[in-house]
Design an enzyme around this catalytic site. Structure first.
Site, PDB file in Angstrom:
ATOM      1  N   TYR A 147       0.837  -1.207   0.000  1.00 24.39           N
ATOM      2  CA  TYR A 147       0.000   0.000   0.000  1.00 24.39           C
ATOM      3  C   TYR A 147       0.872   1.258   0.000  1.00 24.39           C
ATOM      4  O   TYR A 147       0.700   2.150  -0.829  1.00 24.39           O
ATOM      5  CB  TYR A 147      -0.899  -0.029   1.227  1.00 24.39           C
ATOM      6  CG  TYR A 147      -1.927   1.080   1.308  1.00 24.39           C
ATOM      7  CD1 TYR A 147      -2.918   1.208   0.342  1.00 24.39           C
ATOM      8  CD2 TYR A 147      -1.922   1.978   2.368  1.00 24.39           C
ATOM      9  CE1 TYR A 147      -3.872   2.215   0.436  1.00 24.39           C
ATOM     10  CE2 TYR A 147      -2.880   2.975   2.472  1.00 24.39           C
ATOM     11  CZ  TYR A 147      -3.858   3.095   1.503  1.00 24.39           C
ATOM     12  OH  TYR A 147      -4.809   4.086   1.593  1.00 24.39           O
ATOM     13  N   TYR A 171       2.995  13.566 -14.393  1.00 25.92           N
ATOM     14  CA  TYR A 171       1.988  13.816 -15.431  1.00 25.92           C
ATOM     15  C   TYR A 171       1.652  15.298 -15.473  1.00 25.92           C
ATOM     16  O   TYR A 171       1.364  15.845 -16.531  1.00 25.92           O
ATOM     17  CB  TYR A 171       0.715  12.976 -15.196  1.00 25.92           C
ATOM     18  CG  TYR A 171       0.665  11.774 -16.093  1.00 25.92           C
ATOM     19  CD1 TYR A 171       1.481  10.685 -15.856  1.00 25.92           C
ATOM     20  CD2 TYR A 171      -0.179  11.739 -17.209  1.00 25.92           C
ATOM     21  CE1 TYR A 171       1.463   9.579 -16.692  1.00 25.92           C
ATOM     22  CE2 TYR A 171      -0.197  10.643 -18.053  1.00 25.92           C
ATOM     23  CZ  TYR A 171       0.620   9.568 -17.790  1.00 25.92           C
ATOM     24  OH  TYR A 171       0.612   8.479 -18.627  1.00 25.92           O
TER      25      TYR A 171
END
Ligand code: UDP
Length: 317
Positions: A149, A163
């Site tokens: 996780y 991005y």
């Protein structure tokens, strides 16, 4: 006025479904909820099926996918999030953080949508700095039981940021600290669902270790408002969202016993490996940038949560 189009990945989950409700209640949004239902539950969103502004898509975000029409906001809340869940589904969790985040960022780039990543306080690991501020890099065991996780979310943060830098996608990164409220799965293994169900059945509460480890619990309504503020802000760097009211787990267990009027006692179980000993968000960034602070204190939030567990615990008796 044209309604805003939201894609909420993980929208059938605990926080995701409250987010769906919140945006639909505003009346100026349409919500497309995508979920593979691995830990999300259809009963969290079933009441929305008759709403013409709501649509459910059973979709695993680790597969590339497209949706017709315009999307203004993509919210990535798609991941198992409780330690018991993500340790049961470690590969799925790693794929959700990596491929899932990637697919949703690609979709955001195609649709020219704002992308929000639900990151986590787990990226700080077992912190050596307290309280945790956004500029702390964390103390994470990359091969420990929580790494599926923690590292997935750390990777997801990095992917999200690049991005933005490389392709200009407008991004938001929320580091969500422990959150609780109605619609948590009774068996998700977290402290609050365990303690609530145990207390309501007058069974011993299972405190791990000596219960001296601390957490800071935020009521879900406050969290949704914080996430909304972040979504509509221009902030691209990670922002902590959580309630800074810190409590040792043993005190938390006793508070649940008191507020439920339970006859339960406490039993102690071994502390799981790599369980963070301290956790409290420094939320000064959220205060300054978003004008957000949580308003619901722990006792008030627990009182709002008890009826949900009382109703649902009956079914597991
Ligand atoms: N915990 C506990 N008893 C339980 C479940 C959890 O004492 O039945 C402890 C756990 O060891 C941790 C804290 O409660 O220190 C919070 O655990 P949770 O699983 O809710 O989330 P975490 O903050 O660890 O992700």
């Amino acid at each position: 006025m044209k309604k805003k189009q939201l894609l909420i990945a993980g929208g059938a989950g605990f926080i995701g479904s409250h987010f769906c409700d919140h945006f639909l209640q505003k009346g100026d949004c349409r919500v497309l909820c995508a979920d593979n239902l691995i830990t999300g539950q259809e009963k969290n969103i079933a009441h929305l099926y008759s709403n013409p502004d709501f649509c459910f898509l059973k979709q695993d975000v680790i597969e590339s996918f497209d949706v017709p029409g315009e999307i203004d906001f993509v919210l990535n809340l798609a991941s198992p999030a409780s330690p018991v869940d993500y340790q049961r589904y470690p590969i799925e969790t790693l794929k959700a953080g990596s491929f899932g985040t990637w697919n949703l960022l690609e979709l955001s780039a195609r649709k020219k949508a704002v992308f929000l990543l639900a990151s986590t306080s787990e990226i700080y690991g077992d912190p050596q700095v307290h309280p945790q501020k956004e500029d702390y890099w964390g103390n994470v065991n990359s091969v420990g039981p929580r790494s599926c996780y923690d590292e997935a979310k750390r990777y997801a943060e990095s992917l999200t940021l690049f991005y933005h830098q490389q392709y200009g996608v407008p991004v938001r990164i929320a580091r969500i600290f422990n959150t609780y409220g109605p619609r948590m799965r009774l068996n998700d293994g977290r402290a609050l669902p365990n303690f609530m169900t145990q207390a309501l059945q007058n069974e011993d509460l299972t405190v791990f270790g000596k219960g001296l480890q601390t957490r800071s619990f935020c009521y879900v309504e406050d969290m949704v408002l914080g996430l909304e503020r972040l979504l509509f802000s221009g902030e691209t760097m990670p922002v902590n969202l959580g309630n800074p009211e810190e409590i040792p787990i043993i005190d938390f267990a006793q508070t649940v016993i008191r507020l439920t009027g339970s006859k339960s006692a406490i039993t102690y179980r071994p502390l799981p490996k790599d369980d963070p000993m301290l956790r409290r968000p420094d939320i000064s960034m959220a205060k300054e940038l978003l004008g957000w602070v949580p308003k619901i204190g722990l006792e008030e939030g627990l009182k709002k949560t008890i009826p949900y567990f009382a109703e649902n615990a009956k079914n597991v008796l």
